[in-house]
Design a protein around this motif. Structure first.
Motif, PDB file in Angstrom:
ATOM      1  N   MET A   1      43.482  28.966  28.744  1.00  0.00           N
ATOM      2  CA  MET A   1      42.170  29.418  29.162  1.00  0.00           C
ATOM      3  C   MET A   1      41.190  28.252  29.234  1.00  0.00           C
ATOM      4  N   ASN A   2      41.309  27.249  28.349  1.00  0.00           N
ATOM      5  CA  ASN A   2      40.365  26.130  28.344  1.00  0.00           C
ATOM      6  C   ASN A   2      40.340  25.386  29.661  1.00  0.00           C
ATOM      7  N   GLU A   3      41.517  25.143  30.252  1.00  0.00           N
ATOM      8  CA  GLU A   3      41.567  24.437  31.526  1.00  0.00           C
ATOM      9  C   GLU A   3      40.907  25.265  32.617  1.00  0.00           C
ATOM     10  N   GLU A   4      41.187  26.559  32.625  1.00  0.00           N
ATOM     11  CA  GLU A   4      40.582  27.436  33.625  1.00  0.00           C
ATOM     12  C   GLU A   4      39.064  27.467  33.463  1.00  0.00           C
ATOM     13  N   LEU A   5      38.589  27.533  32.222  1.00  0.00           N
ATOM     14  CA  LEU A   5      37.146  27.555  31.983  1.00  0.00           C
ATOM     15  C   LEU A   5      36.479  26.267  32.445  1.00  0.00           C
ATOM     16  N   SER A   6      37.129  25.140  32.244  1.00  0.00           N
ATOM     17  CA  SER A   6      36.505  23.892  32.679  1.00  0.00           C
ATOM     18  C   SER A   6      36.366  23.852  34.202  1.00  0.00           C
ATOM     19  N   ILE A   7      37.281  24.490  34.903  1.00  0.00           N
ATOM     20  CA  ILE A   7      37.200  24.557  36.362  1.00  0.00           C
ATOM     21  C   ILE A   7      36.073  25.503  36.786  1.00  0.00           C
ATOM     22  N   LEU A   8      35.889  26.578  36.035  1.00  0.00           N
ATOM     23  CA  LEU A   8      34.932  27.618  36.401  1.00  0.00           C
ATOM     24  C   LEU A   8      33.538  27.411  35.813  1.00  0.00           C
ATOM     25  N   LYS A   9      33.340  26.367  35.036  1.00  0.00           N
ATOM     26  CA  LYS A   9      32.034  26.119  34.405  1.00  0.00           C
ATOM     27  C   LYS A   9      30.924  26.150  35.447  1.00  0.00           C
ATOM     28  N   GLY A  10      29.878  26.902  35.137  1.00  0.00           N
ATOM     29  CA  GLY A  10      28.715  26.931  36.013  1.00  0.00           C
ATOM     30  C   GLY A  10      28.761  28.000  37.092  1.00  0.00           C
ATOM     31  N   ILE A  11      29.889  28.670  37.246  1.00  0.00           N
ATOM     32  CA  ILE A  11      29.989  29.744  38.241  1.00  0.00           C
ATOM     33  C   ILE A  11      29.555  31.045  37.571  1.00  0.00           C
ATOM     34  N   HIS A  12      28.763  31.817  38.264  1.00  0.00           N
ATOM     35  CA  HIS A  12      28.292  33.094  37.711  1.00  0.00           C
ATOM     36  C   HIS A  12      29.497  33.988  37.421  1.00  0.00           C
ATOM     37  N   PRO A  13      29.531  34.627  36.247  1.00  0.00           N
ATOM     38  CA  PRO A  13      30.682  35.463  35.895  1.00  0.00           C
ATOM     39  C   PRO A  13      30.911  36.624  36.865  1.00  0.00           C
ATOM     40  N   GLY A  14      29.870  37.061  37.537  1.00  0.00           N
ATOM     41  CA  GLY A  14      30.009  38.146  38.503  1.00  0.00           C
ATOM     42  C   GLY A  14      30.899  37.759  39.679  1.00  0.00           C
ATOM     43  N   ILE A  15      30.849  36.502  40.072  1.00  0.00           N
ATOM     44  CA  ILE A  15      31.696  36.029  41.172  1.00  0.00           C
ATOM     45  C   ILE A  15      33.153  36.076  40.753  1.00  0.00           C
ATOM     46  N   ILE A  16      33.413  35.687  39.511  1.00  0.00           N
ATOM     47  CA  ILE A  16      34.781  35.712  38.983  1.00  0.00           C
ATOM     48  C   ILE A  16      35.250  37.163  38.840  1.00  0.00           C
ATOM     49  N   LEU A  17      34.364  38.032  38.386  1.00  0.00           N
ATOM     50  CA  LEU A  17      34.709  39.446  38.258  1.00  0.00           C
ATOM     51  C   LEU A  17      35.055  40.037  39.615  1.00  0.00           C
ATOM     52  N   GLU A  18      34.246  39.735  40.620  1.00  0.00           N
ATOM     53  CA  GLU A  18      34.527  40.264  41.957  1.00  0.00           C
ATOM     54  C   GLU A  18      35.890  39.786  42.459  1.00  0.00           C
ATOM     55  N   ARG A  19      36.181  38.524  42.238  1.00  0.00           N
ATOM     56  CA  ARG A  19      37.477  37.977  42.648  1.00  0.00           C
ATOM     57  C   ARG A  19      38.627  38.691  41.931  1.00  0.00           C
ATOM     58  N   GLU A  20      38.435  38.954  40.651  1.00  0.00           N
ATOM     59  CA  GLU A  20      39.467  39.630  39.856  1.00  0.00           C
ATOM     60  C   GLU A  20      39.673  41.070  40.335  1.00  0.00           C
ATOM     61  N   LEU A  21      38.596  41.766  40.649  1.00  0.00           N
ATOM     62  CA  LEU A  21      38.706  43.138  41.142  1.00  0.00           C
ATOM     63  C   LEU A  21      39.401  43.183  42.506  1.00  0.00           C
ATOM     64  N   ARG A  22      39.036  42.229  43.365  1.00  0.00           N
ATOM     65  CA  ARG A  22      39.677  42.148  44.686  1.00  0.00           C
ATOM     66  C   ARG A  22      41.173  41.877  44.552  1.00  0.00           C
ATOM     67  N   LYS A  23      41.501  40.954  43.656  1.00  0.00           N
ATOM     68  CA  LYS A  23      42.898  40.586  43.433  1.00  0.00           C
ATOM     69  C   LYS A  23      43.723  41.799  42.983  1.00  0.00           C
ATOM     70  N   ARG A  24      43.098  42.679  42.231  1.00  0.00           N
ATOM     71  CA  ARG A  24      43.789  43.873  41.715  1.00  0.00           C
ATOM     72  C   ARG A  24      43.591  45.100  42.612  1.00  0.00           C
ATOM     73  N   ASN A  25      42.934  44.899  43.742  1.00  0.00           N
ATOM     74  CA  ASN A  25      42.655  45.982  44.697  1.00  0.00           C
ATOM     75  C   ASN A  25      41.871  47.132  44.062  1.00  0.00           C
ATOM     76  N   PHE A  26      40.875  46.786  43.257  1.00  0.00           N
ATOM     77  CA  PHE A  26      40.004  47.782  42.632  1.00  0.00           C
ATOM     78  C   PHE A  26      38.696  47.842  43.404  1.00  0.00           C
ATOM     79  N   SER A  27      38.213  49.021  43.638  1.00  0.00           N
ATOM     80  CA  SER A  27      36.883  49.214  44.210  1.00  0.00           C
ATOM     81  C   SER A  27      35.859  48.955  43.109  1.00  0.00           C
ATOM     82  N   LYS A  28      34.785  48.231  43.448  1.00  0.00           N
ATOM     83  CA  LYS A  28      33.756  47.952  42.435  1.00  0.00           C
ATOM     84  C   LYS A  28      33.146  49.249  41.912  1.00  0.00           C
TER      85      LYS A  28
END
Length: 159
Positions: A1-28
């Motif tokens: 997780m540490n490596e992934e977090l260093s890549i994602l530092k500074g990105i709004h968590p909502g953007i990551i959440l949206e990407r995760e929901l899309r990846k799982r084919n979930f409607s918001k």
């Protein structure tokens, strides 16, 4: 997780959440209702208009079977980035003095002058006047500017 977090530092968590929901084919909207939240709340978070809070982060992480604290860590890094941007914009010596016209397509307050130096230098040397070119050389240093401009002139054979 540490490596992934260093890549994602500074990105709004909502953007990551949206990407995760899309990846799982979930409607918001359906996901929001499934965790007992209003769809508007989740929509505002995924658009970066609202911050993540601890209670919601825990619900989301549990529902998506993600590591506890993941979204709050992202939120803290995002807030740090925003605070640094605010501090840099208050300190005029932290960025070159350039005409806003050169950056018509973006808000100058949002430019990270160090992370985006390649784009800034290229734009100024393509569209700026002599005074602005000298200002960029003063701000970044002659060696950095020369290296970036030299790198740009190398033909790309990837196609």
């Amino acid at each position: 997780m540490n490596e992934e977090l260093s890549i994602l530092k500074g990105i709004h968590p909502g953007i990551i959440l949206e990407r995760e929901l899309r990846k799982r084919n979930f409607s918001k909207a359906q996901f929001a209702l499934s965790i007992g939240e209003y769809p508007q709340t989740l929509g505002a978070i995924t658009k970066g208009k609202r911050n993540m809070n601890t209670a919601l982060a825990l619900k989301i992480e549990q529902a998506l079977d993600m590591e506890e604290g993941y979204f709050m860590i992202l939120q803290v890094f995002f807030e740090i980035k925003m605070e640094k941007l605010k501090q840099h914009s208050n300190n005029s010596s932290d960025h070159p003095k350039l005409r806003r016209l050169l950056f018509w397509d973006t808000r100058m307050e949002k430019i990270d002058w160090q992370k985006q130096k390649r784009a800034v230098i290229q734009r100024v040397f393509e569209r700026g006047n002599d005074q602005e070119k000298q200002e960029v050389i003063r701000f970044y240093g002659n060696t950095v500017v020369e290296n970036i401009l030299k790198y740009k002139s190398i033909p790309n054979n990837d196609t």
